[in-house]
Design a protein around this motif. Structure first.
Motif: not given
Length: 85
Positions: A13-20
């Motif tokens: 769930f948090l991967a897009p926030a970390f990658v972006t």
């Protein structure tokens, strides 16, 4: 749901926030910001996570394009603000 499954679900769930946030941090050159570099990356990821949780609360489900658009808008605005400081 097991603990391991819950942790993996939260990480996904948090991967897009970390990658972006990481890509914006690298592209904007904030990694050269001296002692504030970890703080700026942390702020980007934290702001992105807040947007993702707000989108989940508002829409009632994960993965809406409007949430991802808000994620990019908020993190981009934060990068602009951090670069001006």
């Amino acid at each position: 749901m097991t603990v391991i499954a819950a942790v993996l679900h939260l990480a996904g769930f948090l991967a897009p926030a970390f990658v972006t946030g990481s890509l914006l941090w690298l592209a904007a050159g904030l990694w050269r910001a001296g002692r504030r570099r970890r703080l700026s990356l942390g702020l980007l990821v934290l702001a992105g996570a807040a947007v993702l949780f707000a989108g989940l609360a508002y829409f009632g489900r994960d993965g809406k394009i409007a949430t991802y658009a808000a994620l990019v808008l908020v993190q981009g605005t934060l990068v602009w603000w951090l670069r001006r400081r």
